[in-house]
Design a protein around this motif. Structure first.
Motif, mmCIF file in Angstrom:
data_model
loop_
_atom_site.group_PDB
_atom_site.id
_atom_site.type_symbol
_atom_site.label_atom_id
_atom_site.label_comp_id
_atom_site.label_asym_id
_atom_site.label_seq_id
_atom_site.Cartn_x
_atom_site.Cartn_y
_atom_site.Cartn_z
ATOM 1 N N THR A 1 50.059 46.589 -16.318
ATOM 2 C CA THR A 1 49.523 45.451 -15.739
ATOM 3 C C THR A 1 48.824 45.328 -14.527
ATOM 4 N N VAL A 2 47.530 45.152 -14.516
ATOM 5 C CA VAL A 2 46.957 44.980 -13.215
ATOM 6 C C VAL A 2 47.063 43.826 -12.456
ATOM 7 N N LEU A 3 47.758 43.991 -11.175
ATOM 8 C CA LEU A 3 48.154 42.648 -10.667
ATOM 9 C C LEU A 3 47.350 42.062 -9.526
ATOM 10 N N ALA A 4 46.567 41.003 -9.803
ATOM 11 C CA ALA A 4 45.967 40.249 -8.925
ATOM 12 C C ALA A 4 46.783 39.565 -7.761
ATOM 13 N N GLY A 5 48.249 39.092 -8.136
ATOM 14 C CA GLY A 5 49.172 38.405 -7.377
ATOM 15 C C GLY A 5 50.105 38.290 -8.039
ATOM 16 N N VAL A 6 51.167 37.470 -7.563
ATOM 17 C CA VAL A 6 52.394 37.172 -8.363
ATOM 18 C C VAL A 6 52.852 35.690 -7.841
ATOM 19 N N GLY A 7 53.451 34.935 -8.497
ATOM 20 C CA GLY A 7 53.771 33.520 -8.038
ATOM 21 C C GLY A 7 55.396 33.407 -8.631
ATOM 22 N N TRP A 8 56.077 32.651 -7.799
ATOM 23 C CA TRP A 8 57.391 32.087 -8.103
ATOM 24 C C TRP A 8 57.351 30.658 -7.917
ATOM 25 N N GLY B 1 54.060 22.468 -3.974
ATOM 26 C CA GLY B 1 54.255 23.683 -3.220
ATOM 27 C C GLY B 1 54.858 24.750 -4.140
ATOM 28 N N SER B 2 54.776 25.923 -3.760
ATOM 29 C CA SER B 2 55.538 27.030 -4.846
ATOM 30 C C SER B 2 56.587 27.570 -3.990
ATOM 31 N N VAL B 3 57.552 28.250 -4.674
ATOM 32 C CA VAL B 3 58.471 29.088 -4.068
ATOM 33 C C VAL B 3 57.938 30.207 -3.123
ATOM 34 N N PHE B 4 57.034 30.909 -3.712
ATOM 35 C CA PHE B 4 56.143 32.029 -3.267
ATOM 36 C C PHE B 4 54.874 32.362 -3.999
ATOM 37 N N LEU B 5 53.829 32.707 -3.266
ATOM 38 C CA LEU B 5 52.662 32.938 -4.139
ATOM 39 C C LEU B 5 51.867 33.912 -3.356
ATOM 40 N N SER B 6 51.571 35.143 -4.118
ATOM 41 C CA SER B 6 50.700 36.289 -3.100
ATOM 42 C C SER B 6 49.819 36.435 -4.079
ATOM 43 N N ARG B 7 48.458 36.373 -3.510
ATOM 44 C CA ARG B 7 47.453 36.890 -4.307
ATOM 45 C C ARG B 7 46.757 38.338 -3.437
ATOM 46 N N GLY B 8 46.956 39.340 -4.211
ATOM 47 C CA GLY B 8 46.677 40.759 -3.490
ATOM 48 C C GLY B 8 47.426 40.868 -2.459
ATOM 49 N N GLU B 9 46.896 41.129 -1.201
ATOM 50 C CA GLU B 9 47.759 41.398 -0.083
ATOM 51 C C GLU B 9 47.857 40.180 0.801
ATOM 52 N N HIS B 10 47.204 39.000 0.354
ATOM 53 C CA HIS B 10 47.124 37.645 0.727
ATOM 54 C C HIS B 10 48.493 36.677 0.407
ATOM 55 N N VAL B 11 49.176 36.187 1.349
ATOM 56 C CA VAL B 11 50.430 35.603 1.076
ATOM 57 C C VAL B 11 49.892 34.010 1.128
ATOM 58 N N MET C 1 54.808 46.122 -4.602
ATOM 59 C CA MET C 1 54.780 45.832 -6.258
ATOM 60 C C MET C 1 54.691 47.075 -6.948
ATOM 61 N N LYS C 2 55.459 48.156 -6.290
ATOM 62 C CA LYS C 2 55.141 49.453 -7.190
ATOM 63 C C LYS C 2 56.048 49.453 -8.481
ATOM 64 N N ASP C 3 55.515 49.852 -9.401
ATOM 65 C CA ASP C 3 56.041 50.084 -10.722
ATOM 66 C C ASP C 3 56.263 48.723 -11.039
ATOM 67 N N CYS D 1 59.008 33.341 -12.830
ATOM 68 C CA CYS D 1 58.049 34.268 -12.327
ATOM 69 C C CYS D 1 56.700 34.523 -13.038
ATOM 70 N N ARG D 2 55.738 34.427 -12.375
ATOM 71 C CA ARG D 2 54.534 34.744 -12.874
ATOM 72 C C ARG D 2 53.757 35.670 -12.315
ATOM 73 N N VAL D 3 52.971 36.545 -13.166
ATOM 74 C CA VAL D 3 51.950 37.300 -12.856
ATOM 75 C C VAL D 3 50.589 36.872 -13.043
ATOM 76 N N ILE D 4 49.577 37.307 -11.980
ATOM 77 C CA ILE D 4 48.456 36.875 -11.835
ATOM 78 C C ILE D 4 47.390 38.098 -12.079
ATOM 79 N N THR D 5 46.812 38.117 -13.173
ATOM 80 C CA THR D 5 45.826 39.292 -13.354
ATOM 81 C C THR D 5 44.625 38.962 -13.497
ATOM 82 N N PRO D 6 43.517 39.692 -12.976
ATOM 83 C CA PRO D 6 42.126 39.696 -12.796
ATOM 84 C C PRO D 6 41.355 39.244 -14.368
ATOM 85 N N ALA D 7 40.872 38.011 -14.422
ATOM 86 C CA ALA D 7 40.316 37.672 -15.721
ATOM 87 C C ALA D 7 38.998 38.466 -15.902
ATOM 88 N N ASN D 8 38.237 38.094 -17.060
ATOM 89 C CA ASN D 8 36.919 39.088 -17.271
ATOM 90 C C ASN D 8 35.851 38.762 -16.179
#
Length: 178
Positions: free
Chosen positions: A26-33, A41-51, A70-72, A92-99
């Protein structure tokens, strides 16, 4: 595919890891909890290297990724200093690049139900605090008892001295009468 884990349990004051693993390749653009029961508000949200800082105030300075790179696909969340109010369902959510270039897609991949026990609201140090409080209470009682003993002991000496003085006056009076 949503994966619901078994319930997790944490003690108040403890640090706990909420595990989550992104699907392989999975190519990750970010992660969200998030927690559905939070009003904002969220528990945690990160898009790329930006929290992202649209974080619920109760989680500020208490959550971070187990592996910031986010190795492996490790997108587990560390929750520090667990509070009773932390009990609930965490998604737990993954944020992936769209088309398109500017859009992303989010997918919930895991939901964890966290139960919080113990500590009686004492930040996880309930037992230690109870022992220390008990010890301080014991010392206070001992001090009161010592003070009471000294008071009566001093009062007894004063009464004895008064009796002796009265006896001396009585003897003097008796000698004067004779």
């Amino acid at each position: 595919m949503l994966s619901i884990s078994e319930h997790m349990t944490a003690e108040i004051g403890q640090t706990i890891t909420l595990p989550c693993q992104a699907p392989n390749n999975t190519v990750l653009a970010g992660v969200g909890w998030d927690r559905p029961d939070l009003s904002r508000g969220s528990v945690f949200l990160s898009r790329g290297e930006h929290v992202t800082y649209d974080q619920h105030p109760s989680f500020e300075n208490r959550v971070h990724m187990q592996d910031r790179d986010m190795k492996d696909g490790d997108i587990s969340l560390i929750l520090e200093t667990v509070k009773a109010a932390d009990a609930g369902t965490y998604n737990c959510r993954v944020i992936t690049p769209a088309n398109t270039r500017t859009k992303t897609a989010e997918k919930r991949i895991r939901s964890i139900r966290l139960s919080v026990v113990g500590g009686h609201g004492l930040g996880g140090h309930g037992t230690l605090l109870a022992y220390v409080s008990g010890f301080v209470f014991f010392i206070c009682i001992v001090c009161v008892l010592i003070s009471v003993k000294r008071f009566y002991h001093t009062r007894g000496h004063m009464q004895l001295a008064a009796n002796v003085a009265t006896a001396d006056k009585t003897d003097d009076l008796a000698e004067t009468v004779v």
